[in-house]
Design a protein around this motif. Structure first.
Motif, PDB file in Angstrom:
ATOM      1  N   GLU A  27      -9.269   3.242  13.357  1.00 12.85           N
ATOM      2  CA  GLU A  27      -8.756   4.131  14.188  1.00 12.85           C
ATOM      3  C   GLU A  27      -8.953   5.717  13.685  1.00 12.85           C
ATOM      4  OE1 GLU A  27      -4.502   3.263  14.628  1.00 12.85           O
ATOM      5  OE2 GLU A  27      -4.384   3.396  12.445  1.00 12.85           O
ATOM      6  N   GLN A  28      -9.192   6.533  14.924  1.00 17.00           N
ATOM      7  CA  GLN A  28      -9.334   7.755  14.342  1.00 17.00           C
ATOM      8  C   GLN A  28     -10.627   8.090  13.353  1.00 17.00           C
ATOM      9  OE1 GLN A  28      -5.843   6.966  14.328  1.00 17.00           O
ATOM     10  NE2 GLN A  28      -5.953   6.957  16.512  1.00 17.00           N
ATOM     11  N   ALA A  29     -11.490   7.444  13.354  1.00 18.78           N
ATOM     12  CA  ALA A  29     -12.787   7.672  12.463  1.00 18.78           C
ATOM     13  C   ALA A  29     -12.320   7.416  11.220  1.00 18.78           C
ATOM     14  CB  ALA A  29     -13.298   9.140  12.513  1.00 18.78           C
ATOM     15  N   SER A  30     -11.301   6.534  10.903  1.00 20.97           N
ATOM     16  CA  SER A  30     -11.064   5.903   9.571  1.00 20.97           C
ATOM     17  C   SER A  30     -10.772   4.507   9.524  1.00 20.97           C
ATOM     18  CB  SER A  30      -9.955   6.760   8.991  1.00 20.97           C
ATOM     19  OG  SER A  30      -8.706   6.522   9.847  1.00 20.97           O
ATOM     20  N   TYR A  31     -10.808   3.966   8.567  1.00 20.79           N
ATOM     21  CA  TYR A  31     -10.288   2.681   8.224  1.00 20.79           C
ATOM     22  C   TYR A  31      -9.311   2.325   7.387  1.00 20.79           C
ATOM     23  CZ  TYR A  31     -11.133  -2.526   7.910  1.00 20.79           C
ATOM     24  OH  TYR A  31     -10.911  -3.850   7.820  1.00 20.79           O
ATOM     25  N   THR A  32      -8.314   1.553   7.739  1.00 18.52           N
ATOM     26  CA  THR A  32      -6.918   1.423   7.051  1.00 18.52           C
ATOM     27  C   THR A  32      -7.161  -0.003   5.969  1.00 18.52           C
ATOM     28  OG1 THR A  32      -5.830   2.348   8.778  1.00 18.52           O
ATOM     29  CG2 THR A  32      -4.590   0.880   7.076  1.00 18.52           C
ATOM     30  N   LEU A  33      -6.941   0.362   4.803  1.00 16.64           N
ATOM     31  CA  LEU A  33      -7.034  -0.610   3.734  1.00 16.64           C
ATOM     32  C   LEU A  33      -5.607  -1.422   3.413  1.00 16.64           C
ATOM     33  CD1 LEU A  33      -9.664   1.109   1.422  1.00 16.64           C
ATOM     34  CD2 LEU A  33     -10.084  -0.965   3.235  1.00 16.64           C
ATOM     35  N   ARG A  34      -5.444  -2.499   3.059  1.00 16.37           N
ATOM     36  CA  ARG A  34      -4.382  -3.119   2.696  1.00 16.37           C
ATOM     37  C   ARG A  34      -4.123  -3.135   1.037  1.00 16.37           C
ATOM     38  NH1 ARG A  34      -5.268  -8.686   4.935  1.00 16.37           N
ATOM     39  NH2 ARG A  34      -7.278  -8.284   4.247  1.00 16.37           N
ATOM     40  N   ILE A  35      -2.580  -3.419   0.886  1.00 15.13           N
ATOM     41  CA  ILE A  35      -2.330  -3.384  -0.454  1.00 15.13           C
ATOM     42  C   ILE A  35      -2.854  -4.998  -1.077  1.00 15.13           C
ATOM     43  CG2 ILE A  35      -0.523  -3.687  -2.374  1.00 15.13           C
ATOM     44  CD1 ILE A  35       1.193  -1.522  -0.523  1.00 15.13           C
ATOM     45  N   GLY A  36      -3.218  -4.856  -2.151  1.00 11.82           N
ATOM     46  CA  GLY A  36      -3.893  -6.300  -2.722  1.00 11.82           C
ATOM     47  C   GLY A  36      -2.839  -6.897  -3.398  1.00 11.82           C
ATOM     48  N   ARG A  37      -3.135  -7.919  -4.253  1.00  8.22           N
ATOM     49  CA  ARG A  37      -1.939  -8.990  -4.653  1.00  8.22           C
ATOM     50  C   ARG A  37      -1.785  -8.178  -6.216  1.00  8.22           C
ATOM     51  NH1 ARG A  37      -3.320 -14.960  -4.573  1.00  8.22           N
ATOM     52  NH2 ARG A  37      -1.201 -15.040  -5.337  1.00  8.22           N
ATOM     53  N   GLU A  38      -2.610  -7.589  -6.928  1.00 11.18           N
ATOM     54  CA  GLU A  38      -2.300  -7.185  -8.356  1.00 11.18           C
ATOM     55  C   GLU A  38      -2.043  -5.820  -8.254  1.00 11.18           C
ATOM     56  OE1 GLU A  38      -4.988  -6.830 -12.298  1.00 11.18           O
ATOM     57  OE2 GLU A  38      -5.637  -8.245 -11.063  1.00 11.18           O
ATOM     58  N   ILE A  39      -0.789  -5.522  -8.980  1.00 12.06           N
ATOM     59  CA  ILE A  39      -0.115  -4.258  -9.030  1.00 12.06           C
ATOM     60  C   ILE A  39       0.394  -3.882 -10.549  1.00 12.06           C
ATOM     61  CG2 ILE A  39       0.539  -4.368  -6.508  1.00 12.06           C
ATOM     62  CD1 ILE A  39       3.421  -4.715  -7.654  1.00 12.06           C
ATOM     63  N   PHE A  40       0.558  -2.672 -10.670  1.00  8.50           N
ATOM     64  CA  PHE A  40       1.260  -2.426 -11.996  1.00  8.50           C
ATOM     65  C   PHE A  40       2.193  -1.016 -11.787  1.00  8.50           C
ATOM     66  CE2 PHE A  40       1.571   0.574 -15.565  1.00  8.50           C
ATOM     67  CZ  PHE A  40       1.999  -0.306 -16.423  1.00  8.50           C
ATOM     68  N   ILE A  41       3.401  -1.396 -12.076  1.00  2.00           N
ATOM     69  CA  ILE A  41       4.466  -0.445 -12.082  1.00  2.00           C
ATOM     70  C   ILE A  41       4.904   0.123 -13.283  1.00  2.00           C
ATOM     71  CG2 ILE A  41       6.712   0.395 -10.981  1.00  2.00           C
ATOM     72  CD1 ILE A  41       6.117  -1.712  -8.756  1.00  2.00           C
ATOM     73  N   THR A  42       4.927   1.423 -13.683  1.00  2.00           N
ATOM     74  CA  THR A  42       5.671   1.875 -15.031  1.00  2.00           C
ATOM     75  C   THR A  42       7.036   1.335 -15.066  1.00  2.00           C
ATOM     76  OG1 THR A  42       5.867   4.064 -13.977  1.00  2.00           O
ATOM     77  CG2 THR A  42       4.001   3.699 -15.354  1.00  2.00           C
ATOM     78  N   LYS A  43       7.323   0.983 -16.317  1.00  2.00           N
ATOM     79  CA  LYS A  43       8.823   0.544 -16.793  1.00  2.00           C
ATOM     80  C   LYS A  43      10.091   1.461 -16.310  1.00  2.00           C
ATOM     81  CE  LYS A  43      11.567  -1.629 -20.220  1.00  2.00           C
ATOM     82  NZ  LYS A  43      11.833  -2.211 -21.547  1.00  2.00           N
ATOM     83  N   ASP A  44      10.842   0.847 -15.442  1.00  2.00           N
ATOM     84  CA  ASP A  44      12.161   1.924 -15.183  1.00  2.00           C
ATOM     85  C   ASP A  44      13.264   1.279 -16.206  1.00  2.00           C
ATOM     86  OD1 ASP A  44      14.093   3.105 -13.795  1.00  2.00           O
ATOM     87  OD2 ASP A  44      14.234   2.105 -12.226  1.00  2.00           O
ATOM     88  N   HIS A  45      13.507   2.255 -16.871  1.00  2.00           N
ATOM     89  CA  HIS A  45      14.538   1.848 -17.974  1.00  2.00           C
ATOM     90  C   HIS A  45      15.873   1.913 -17.623  1.00  2.00           C
ATOM     91  CE1 HIS A  45      11.856   2.565 -21.592  1.00  2.00           C
ATOM     92  NE2 HIS A  45      11.036   3.261 -20.639  1.00  2.00           N
ATOM     93  N   ARG A  46      16.157   2.260 -16.338  1.00  2.00           N
ATOM     94  CA  ARG A  46      17.400   2.183 -15.775  1.00  2.00           C
ATOM     95  C   ARG A  46      17.721   0.744 -15.206  1.00  2.00           C
ATOM     96  NH1 ARG A  46      16.763   7.349 -12.129  1.00  2.00           N
ATOM     97  NH2 ARG A  46      14.954   6.439 -12.121  1.00  2.00           N
ATOM     98  N   ASN A  47      16.259  -0.072 -15.050  1.00  2.00           N
ATOM     99  CA  ASN A  47      16.364  -1.447 -14.683  1.00  2.00           C
ATOM    100  C   ASN A  47      16.096  -2.230 -15.642  1.00  2.00           C
ATOM    101  OD1 ASN A  47      16.301  -3.852 -13.210  1.00  2.00           O
ATOM    102  ND2 ASN A  47      14.813  -3.254 -11.638  1.00  2.00           N
TER     103      ASN A  47
END
Length: 314
Positions: A26-46
């Motif tokens: 759409e609008q001359a672009s292609y939309t990609l999706r989030i894959g299965r592998e992720i990494f999030i920095t540690k939240d020390h409050r959790n």
């Protein structure tokens, strides 16, 4: 350089993006999706937060806390021809929430593999995402000719460990987190200052009370010492007056004292006379008792021998 239109994308992308979905154009672009592998920095409050990669299950949700980084691998693999270049970004609705793409904005000619997005939550609230969520955008553009030095290394199939190691395991603060920390610190400092002022006032009050008690003690001591001195002075005056009065009395009663002394000299004679009178008194009492006894015996005889006494009368 010309960007590919939606029509061109539909014609060329089936061989460049895997898996391909024409509805994502759409609008001359292609939309990609989030894959299965992720990494999030540690939240020390959790306490459940971990500084490690995670493999999501199908459509599993996850959260990027405020102030934390994340590496997100696309579900699709993409290819960039040697005579083209690509540009990447994210959906505006996520940008408005504070999610920022910091991984770069173009894909080199010759690239082949999954795209690795590096994002940062600069917003004040957590951002909720999930596997297969279509949030990434890619645009293709043609070069004026085929690039003779395209990228030869393969793209990403997973999140490299060396990329993760470049991210600190220590807590990472967002502006919102820093603001919260500053407000909390300011509040704690204000509380401590208030407590310090309160303690200082209490100490000053205690010192003032101690000073007042000391002043009262000094005043009472002065009063007591003054009173004692006054009483001693009065007592000394009284003693002096008494001594003078006694001396005066003795002087005035000199003749009487002479009489008393003379009387004392004859006291022993008077005492002997008194003892003699007492003895005579006791003798008289004995004679009186004997007389009474004799009279009692005579009366008894009269009763027992009345004729004898009557004869004597005749």
């Amino acid at each position: 350089m010309a960007f590919w239109s939606s029509q061109t994308l539909k014609a060329k992308l089936p061989t460049l993006i895997t898996p391909y979905d024409p509805d994502k154009i759409e609008q001359a672009s292609y939309t990609l999706r989030i894959g299965r592998e992720i990494f999030i920095t540690k939240d020390h409050r959790n306490s459940n937060s971990q500084h490690t990669k995670k493999i999501l299950s199908i459509d599993e949700a996850f959260v990027i806390p405020p102030g934390q980084f994340a590496f997100l691998l696309t579900e699709e693999s993409v290819k960039i021809p040697d005579n083209a270049i690509a540009f990447i970004s994210m959906k505006a609705r996520l940008k408005y929430k504070g999610l920022v793409n910091i991984s770069g904005f173009h894909v080199d000619p010759g690239f082949s593999g999954k795209l690795l997005y590096s994002v940062y939550n600069a917003g004040p609230t957590p951002i909720n995402l999930q596997h297969n969520l279509p949030i990434f955008l890619i645009w293709y553009a043609s070069l004026d000719e085929t690039d003779l030095q395209p990228r030869t290394s393969q793209g990403f199939s997973d999140i490299p460990i060396d990329v993760i190691n470049q991210v600190s395991a220590d807590e990472i603060y967002s502006l919102q987190a820093l603001s919260s920390e500053f407000r909390e610190l300011n509040f704690n400092i204000s509380q401590k200052i208030t407590q310090l002022e309160h303690n200082t006032c209490e100490q000053l009050d205690k010192i003032n009370r101690t000073n007042n008690e000391a002043r009262r003690w000094v005043d009472w001591t002065k009063y007591g010492v003054t009173t004692i001195i006054s009483l001693l002075f009065v007592f000394l005056l009284y003693i002096s007056s008494s001594v003078i009065s006694v001396g005066k009395f003795i002087f005035e009663q000199k003749e009487d004292l002479k009489y008393v002394i003379e009387y004392a000299k004859h006291f022993d004679d008077y005492k002997d006379t008194s003892i003699s009178l007492e003895k005579q008194k006791k003798d008289l009492e004995l004679l009186s008792e004997k007389q009474s006894s004799i009279e009692a015996e005579l009366n008894t005889l009269k009763k027992n021998h009345p004729r004898l006494f009557n004869r004597n009368r005749d």
